[in-house]
Each structure stands twice: as C-alpha cells, then as structure tokens.
Scaffold this motif. Structure first.
Motif, PDB file in Angstrom:
ATOM      1  N   VAL A 108      11.912  13.799   7.746  1.00 38.70           N
ATOM      2  CA  VAL A 108      11.999  15.137   8.350  1.00 38.70           C
ATOM      3  C   VAL A 108      11.686  16.211   7.313  1.00 38.70           C
ATOM      4  O   VAL A 108      10.900  17.137   7.559  1.00 38.70           O
ATOM      5  N   LEU A 109      12.296  16.079   6.118  1.00 38.81           N
ATOM      6  CA  LEU A 109      12.040  17.046   5.055  1.00 38.81           C
ATOM      7  C   LEU A 109      10.583  16.973   4.587  1.00 38.81           C
ATOM      8  O   LEU A 109       9.963  18.007   4.318  1.00 38.81           O
ATOM      9  N   ASP A 110      10.051  15.762   4.493  1.00 36.21           N
ATOM     10  CA  ASP A 110       8.660  15.620   4.072  1.00 36.21           C
ATOM     11  C   ASP A 110       7.716  16.299   5.063  1.00 36.21           C
ATOM     12  O   ASP A 110       6.763  16.981   4.668  1.00 36.21           O
ATOM     13  N   ALA A 111       7.964  16.118   6.366  1.00 36.45           N
ATOM     14  CA  ALA A 111       7.113  16.726   7.388  1.00 36.45           C
ATOM     15  C   ALA A 111       7.195  18.252   7.336  1.00 36.45           C
ATOM     16  O   ALA A 111       6.176  18.951   7.460  1.00 36.45           O
ATOM     17  N   ALA A 112       8.409  18.779   7.148  1.00 36.71           N
ATOM     18  CA  ALA A 112       8.583  20.230   7.059  1.00 36.71           C
ATOM     19  C   ALA A 112       7.883  20.767   5.817  1.00 36.71           C
ATOM     20  O   ALA A 112       7.215  21.822   5.864  1.00 36.71           O
ATOM     21  N   ARG A 113       8.032  20.072   4.695  1.00 30.98           N
ATOM     22  CA  ARG A 113       7.373  20.480   3.456  1.00 30.98           C
ATOM     23  C   ARG A 113       5.856  20.496   3.622  1.00 30.98           C
ATOM     24  O   ARG A 113       5.169  21.423   3.190  1.00 30.98           O
ATOM     25  N   GLU A 114       5.317  19.468   4.270  1.00 34.55           N
ATOM     26  CA  GLU A 114       3.866  19.373   4.448  1.00 34.55           C
ATOM     27  C   GLU A 114       3.334  20.519   5.306  1.00 34.55           C
ATOM     28  O   GLU A 114       2.262  21.064   5.021  1.00 34.55           O
ATOM     29  N   SER A 115       4.071  20.903   6.354  1.00 38.02           N
ATOM     30  CA  SER A 115       3.635  22.012   7.205  1.00 38.02           C
ATOM     31  C   SER A 115       3.553  23.307   6.409  1.00 38.02           C
ATOM     32  O   SER A 115       2.618  24.106   6.579  1.00 38.02           O
ATOM     33  N   LEU A 116       4.532  23.516   5.536  1.00 41.35           N
ATOM     34  CA  LEU A 116       4.567  24.738   4.727  1.00 41.35           C
ATOM     35  C   LEU A 116       3.499  24.724   3.647  1.00 41.35           C
ATOM     36  O   LEU A 116       2.749  25.705   3.485  1.00 41.35           O
ATOM     37  N   THR A 117       3.416  23.621   2.902  1.00 40.51           N
ATOM     38  CA  THR A 117       2.456  23.579   1.804  1.00 40.51           C
ATOM     39  C   THR A 117       1.010  23.582   2.297  1.00 40.51           C
ATOM     40  O   THR A 117       0.127  24.117   1.613  1.00 40.51           O
ATOM     41  N   ASP A 118       0.755  23.025   3.474  1.00 38.96           N
ATOM     42  CA  ASP A 118      -0.605  23.052   4.016  1.00 38.96           C
ATOM     43  C   ASP A 118      -1.081  24.490   4.197  1.00 38.96           C
ATOM     44  O   ASP A 118      -2.226  24.831   3.884  1.00 38.96           O
ATOM     45  N   VAL A 119      -0.206  25.334   4.724  1.00 38.28           N
ATOM     46  CA  VAL A 119      -0.555  26.749   4.939  1.00 38.28           C
ATOM     47  C   VAL A 119      -0.816  27.432   3.603  1.00 38.28           C
ATOM     48  O   VAL A 119      -1.799  28.164   3.436  1.00 38.28           O
ATOM     49  N   ILE A 120       0.053  27.182   2.630  1.00 37.27           N
ATOM     50  CA  ILE A 120      -0.086  27.819   1.314  1.00 37.27           C
ATOM     51  C   ILE A 120      -1.357  27.355   0.612  1.00 37.27           C
ATOM     52  O   ILE A 120      -2.132  28.163   0.090  1.00 37.27           O
ATOM     53  N   LEU A 121      -1.596  26.048   0.614  1.00 41.68           N
ATOM     54  CA  LEU A 121      -2.711  25.492  -0.149  1.00 41.68           C
ATOM     55  C   LEU A 121      -4.065  25.809   0.474  1.00 41.68           C
ATOM     56  O   LEU A 121      -5.087  25.820  -0.224  1.00 41.68           O
ATOM     57  N   ARG A 122      -4.103  26.073   1.790  1.00 41.86           N
ATOM     58  CA  ARG A 122      -5.360  26.458   2.416  1.00 41.86           C
ATOM     59  C   ARG A 122      -5.758  27.894   2.078  1.00 41.86           C
ATOM     60  O   ARG A 122      -6.912  28.277   2.260  1.00 41.86           O
ATOM     61  N   ASN A 123      -4.801  28.679   1.617  1.00 42.02           N
ATOM     62  CA  ASN A 123      -5.066  30.077   1.292  1.00 42.02           C
ATOM     63  C   ASN A 123      -5.900  30.153   0.016  1.00 42.02           C
ATOM     64  O   ASN A 123      -5.441  29.731  -1.046  1.00 42.02           O
TER      65      ASN A 123
END
Length: 227
Positions: A108-123
């Motif tokens: 659950v934490l990994d999935a939440a982290r991935e959703s957040l970092t995907d947005v940041i890293l695409r910027n």
C-alpha cells in the motif's frame, strides 16, 4: 544520431533484480543501430575506477567512455567514467534512495509512493541538472557509436517517469519479466540466502504492480518480454 524530430531515441529496460537485463543489453548492443552500456553507472564497485568495461579495459581507460567524455566536455558537461552521476539513486543519498526506489515494506505504501513520485519525476523542472547530464550523455554515446537508439537497462521503475520528463528523449519501455522459478534458482545460488521463495514472490508482486502501472499510469510506448 537522433530521431528525425531531433529527439534522442531511448529504449528503457525495466524489471526486477536478476531478470536477464544484462544478457538483453549485450544482445541489443550487438545491433549496429543500437548502443548500450547496461545500467547507467556508477555502481558502488565502480568507485575505484578498477571496474572493467566489457572491452576488457578498466572503465577509466576504455576508449569508448573516454571518447564520450570528450564529446560531453565539448557540450559543457564533465564526465568521470568512474563516477558518472547518471542515476537517481546515490551511494551517499540513502534517504532519497528509499524515497524513490526501495520498498517501504508495504504494498500500500509502495503504491502511494509511486503515484506521488511519478508526478514529481515527470516534471521537467525536477532534477534539472541530472536531466541535462543524462541527455548529453545519451547524445554523446549515440554520436560516438554511430547508433540511432540508446538502450538503458538500469531497471528501476522510478527512472521511467524521470526519462519521460526529459524534453529531448523519445522513450519506449521494455518490461522484462523473469520466470519465478528462475528467480528462486538465482536466489538459492547466493550465499546464506534462506528465503529464496520469499524473494521470488516479492519480485513477482513487484512485476505485476509495475505492469499495471505501464498499462494504466502512462501513455508511453511499452511492451512486456517474458523469459
């Protein structure tokens, strides 16, 4: 060389540890229109500069990497072959490594982290120096090799949105999935590893989660290759 629209054509190979990416990198690098250095260094063992390139020379004396360094320097970027500084992770950045790549101990934490970092890293404004350095390295490698496509086999999923956010990169992803039985075999070969089945199960869950991300979380071109 680059794509007709001026972008750098990159194939990114993603997958779990010991998934067969090294073999795939060697096979693709043998194609005259592709070039690969495997994972984007540095790994810890590269720090001394004694790590051998596939040509047999120490990495700091390899003619290919020295030519890349000269090409990058002409573009205003300095490259030390023993410390390339091309990864999101760092030997000295353990907190950042855990935040971006390593498991948090819960799906659950990994999935939440991935959703957040995907947005940041695409910027494109995130990690601007690393983005420029990565693009210049790939451009230099394509120029020196005469290839059209650069193959990056760093494997970690977090690198995909990072590359996706690089303005000059035309990205395609290959998700390399290894048979869980082979994962168990590799794990059993490592000294004092008594949890081979747990390791293989963890890698399988990671692959399944990553495959869902590719299907539903991004618009980039991708394919799954099962071994």
């Amino acid at each position: 060389m680059s794509a007709q629209d001026g972008k750098l054509r990159v194939v990114y190979v993603a997958g779990a540890n010991h998934c067969g990416s090294t073999l795939l990198a060697i096979l693709l690098d043998a194609h005259p229109r592709m070039v690969s250095i495997g994972e984007m260094g540095p790994a810890a063992r590269w720090a001394s500069g004694a790590y051998e390139c596939s040509c047999g020379e120490p990495i700091v004396e390899c003619p290919f990497f020295l030519e890349i360094a000269r090409s990058m320097e002409s573009r205003g970027v300095v490259l030390d072959p023993a410390d390339m500084r091309l990864r999101l992770t760092s030997e000295r950045g353990r907190l950042r490594n855990r935040a971006l790549v390593y498991s948090l101990g819960s799906s659950v934490l990994d999935a939440a982290r991935e959703s957040l970092t995907d947005v940041i890293l695409r910027n494109p404004r995130a990690f601007p120096a690393l983005r420029e350095r990565t693009e210049v390295f790939i451009e230099a490698a394509l120029e020196v090799s005469g290839a059209d496509v650069f193959v990056d086999t760093t494997k970690v999923a977090a690198r995909i949105p990072f590359l996706e956010g690089c303005p000059r990169i035309d990205l395609c992803v290959v998700h390399l999935v290894r048979d869980p039985r082979a994962q168990v075999f590799s794990a059993l070969r490592r000294p004092r590893n008594k949890k081979a089945s747990e390791h293989a199960s963890s890698m399988l869950r990671r692959d399944m989660r990553f495959e869902r991300r590719l299907k539903h979380g991004t618009k980039i071109r991708s394919m799954v290759l099962r071994l």
